[in-house]
Design a protein around this motif. Structure first.
Motif, PDB file in Angstrom:
ATOM      1  N   ALA A 240     -23.940 -14.610  26.790  1.00  0.00           N
ATOM      2  CA  ALA A 240     -24.567 -15.613  25.912  1.00  0.00           C
ATOM      3  C   ALA A 240     -24.902 -16.908  26.655  1.00  0.00           C
ATOM      4  O   ALA A 240     -24.539 -18.006  26.235  1.00  0.00           O
ATOM      5  CB  ALA A 240     -23.661 -15.900  24.713  1.00  0.00           C
TER       6      ALA A 240
ATOM      7  N   ARG B 195     -24.616  -9.052  26.137  1.00  0.00           N
ATOM      8  CA  ARG B 195     -25.494 -10.037  26.760  1.00  0.00           C
ATOM      9  C   ARG B 195     -25.656 -11.299  25.925  1.00  0.00           C
ATOM     10  O   ARG B 195     -25.872 -12.380  26.467  1.00  0.00           O
ATOM     11  CB  ARG B 195     -26.871  -9.410  27.011  1.00  0.00           C
ATOM     12  CG  ARG B 195     -26.893  -8.406  28.138  1.00  0.00           C
ATOM     13  CD  ARG B 195     -28.177  -7.616  28.181  1.00  0.00           C
ATOM     14  NE  ARG B 195     -28.310  -6.738  27.019  1.00  0.00           N
ATOM     15  CZ  ARG B 195     -29.272  -5.851  26.863  1.00  0.00           C
ATOM     16  NH1 ARG B 195     -30.206  -5.732  27.789  1.00  0.00           N
ATOM     17  NH2 ARG B 195     -29.316  -5.078  25.795  1.00  0.00           N
ATOM     18  N   ASP B 196     -25.568 -11.150  24.599  1.00  0.00           N
ATOM     19  CA  ASP B 196     -25.733 -12.314  23.737  1.00  0.00           C
ATOM     20  C   ASP B 196     -24.921 -12.124  22.459  1.00  0.00           C
ATOM     21  O   ASP B 196     -24.233 -11.117  22.275  1.00  0.00           O
ATOM     22  CB  ASP B 196     -27.210 -12.547  23.400  1.00  0.00           C
ATOM     23  CG  ASP B 196     -27.885 -11.294  22.830  1.00  0.00           C
ATOM     24  OD1 ASP B 196     -27.192 -10.479  22.178  1.00  0.00           O
ATOM     25  OD2 ASP B 196     -29.102 -11.130  23.036  1.00  0.00           O
TER      26      ASP B 196
END
Length: 479
Positions: A291, A84-85
């Motif tokens: 991200a 996700r990041d």
């Protein structure tokens, strides 16, 4: 980046005469070479249209394409991870290295890994990242920061690089200014690493949803070493890099090399699909990085930034970048594309000055191989910065709100004209937060009589009104 980050950094960069000379020489040479390479293709504009259509389709069907990609990579023996990041991606990659007792990893040049700070994250976990791209190695050895998408060390000249190598990987040697000797020092340093380090990390220029193939294009051969020799290969890829079909590569592999290195084709184009016994890495991991990309996708205008194929053509034609360099942007994505990509990935509140860090001359759009309309996105983001400002009392917002009210009312507009004539003279040297408006410009003197006033006083015109159809004074019957 602070609110005044780019203006302050640009002002500092402009004071560095050597930096300006380095940038001017390098960007001019790349720009001229690219123009010659592009001129060879009579269907260049058709290729640009095709590239734009391919990227638009990929973004419009992104969830579907990513699921197809995961299915094909897994079927070919690879493992797909979703991050996700940056923190999640760093943890995944470091975990894979630890699972193989790797104290070092070799790296292919990758903007995505720079974006998430992978090197620093690995070092904190006791793992040494080794950059194998020559320019990235220069940046790493000099504890420096990238300043160009294609040529990260473009701000360094030959003498500076030779001196750096003599202090680090070629101690005791006098390399001189011969490019071959400087490059040989890097080659000797890296050769042993290629043959001994068990884990490699790469980025990806493209990944094909139809087949599960992943590709890297480069000019030095270091990428080929990293993607074939180690036992384990980890690829970090921004989710926007996926292409729907294998045939899409035909277009992209014509657009990218000419726009980036001004070559007809890249000397090294590496494509791999999963793993194969006895041939290349025996373990392959694909890390799909979000991200902030899905948030960018939600903006119907700003999502064009995700079409970027990282060619850097926009940097080389930008009059702003060619004078201040990449460090002023405080991002791994400098130049015009960075001015629209970084604020969206990081948040407008963290990089509010970047949409003003590029001119609206249109040169960046003219050279973009996938026709990203950077000037339109810049204007769009500038509007968002103003609308989404946390404080409604920001000086620029107050001025614009006032002007909107004045121009929205005939009575207010005419009153403003009369007031302007009272203090007749150019508007210059405003104080405080408005000083930036008059530092480089001044408004013209207000005329002694406005057009409306002249029309109202004109003989034979009753009420001072203006015919909205004909204001020339000519009869409608005139030929």
């Amino acid at each position: 980046m602070s609110r005044h980050g780019f203006p302050a950094a640009a002002a500092t960069a402009l004071e560095d005469a050597q930096l300006r000379r380095n940038l001017g020489k390098a960007t001019t040479a790349i720009r001229l070479k690219r123009a010659r390479a592009v001129a060879e293709l009579p269907d260049w504009e058709a290729l640009r249209d095709a590239g734009a259509a391919i990227k638009a389709r990929a973004m419009a069907t992104l969830p579907e394409q990513l699921e197809r990609l995961e299915e094909r990579v897994t079927a070919a023996g690879g493992t797909v991870h979703w991050a996700r990041d940056g923190a999640e991606a760093n943890a995944i990659i470091a975990g894979i290295a630890r699972d193989h007792d790797a104290g070092e990893v070799i790296k292919v040049k990758s903007l995505a890994t720079d974006e998430i700070g992978l090197n620093e994250a690995l070092e904190l976990r006791g793992i040494s990242p080794i950059e194998t791209d020559l320019a990235e190695l220069i940046v790493q050895l000099g504890d420096d920061q990238q300043s160009h998408i294609l040529v990260p060390a473009i701000h360094r000249n030959r003498a500076e690089i030779a001196a750096l190598f003599e202090r680090t990987i070629a101690q005791g040697e006098e390399l001189g200014l011969e490019p071959a000797r400087i490059a040989e020092a890097a080659r000797r340093h890296l050769r042993a690493k290629f043959l001994s380090v068990p884990v490699a990390v790469s980025g990806a220029n493209f990944a094909i949803a139809e087949t599960g193939a992943v590709g890297v294009v480069e000019s030095e051969g270091n990428g080929r070493m990293c993607t074939t020799l180690p036992r384990v290969l980890v690829t970090l890829m921004g989710i926007e890099k996926v292409l729907p079909e294998w045939r899409d590569l035909e277009v992209m592999l014509q657009l990218l090399p000419r726009s980036s290195t001004a070559e007809r084709m890249n000397p090294y184009t590496s494509l791999w699909t999963g793993v194969r016994d006895g041939d290349g890495p025996q373990e392959f991991h694909l890390v799909l990085l979000d991200a902030g990309r899905t948030a960018v996708l939600a903006d119907e205008v700003g999502r064009q930034a995700l079409h970027c194929i990282r060619c850097s053509a926009c940097l080389n034609v930008c009059p702003v970048y060619s004078r201040v360099g990449g460090h002023a942007y405080d991002s791994v994505y400098p130049g015009p594309i960075g001015a629209i990509l970084t604020p969206q990935l990081e948040g407008l509140d963290r990089a509010p000055t970047l949409p003003w860090a590029s001119s609206l001359c249109g040169a960046c759009y003219e050279v973009c191989p996938v026709k990203i309309d950077i000037p339109t996105v810049l204007v769009h983001l500038r509007g968002r910065v103003v609308r989404e400002a946390k404080s409604r009392w920001a000086p620029e917002r107050l001025v614009m709100d006032t002007l909107a009210r004045v121009f929205g009312s005939r009575r207010s507009y005419e009153r403003a004209q009369r007031l302007a004539r009272l203090g007749n003279g150019p508007l210059a040297g405003l104080p405080g937060p408005l000083s930036g408006w008059t530092a480089m410009r001044e408004l013209p003197q207000a005329p002694s009589q406005s057009f409306r006033a002249w029309w109202a006083e004109r003989d034979g015109v009753a009420g001072g009104g203006i015919d909205p159809v004909d204001t020339t004074g000519a009869s409608h019957g005139d030929p």
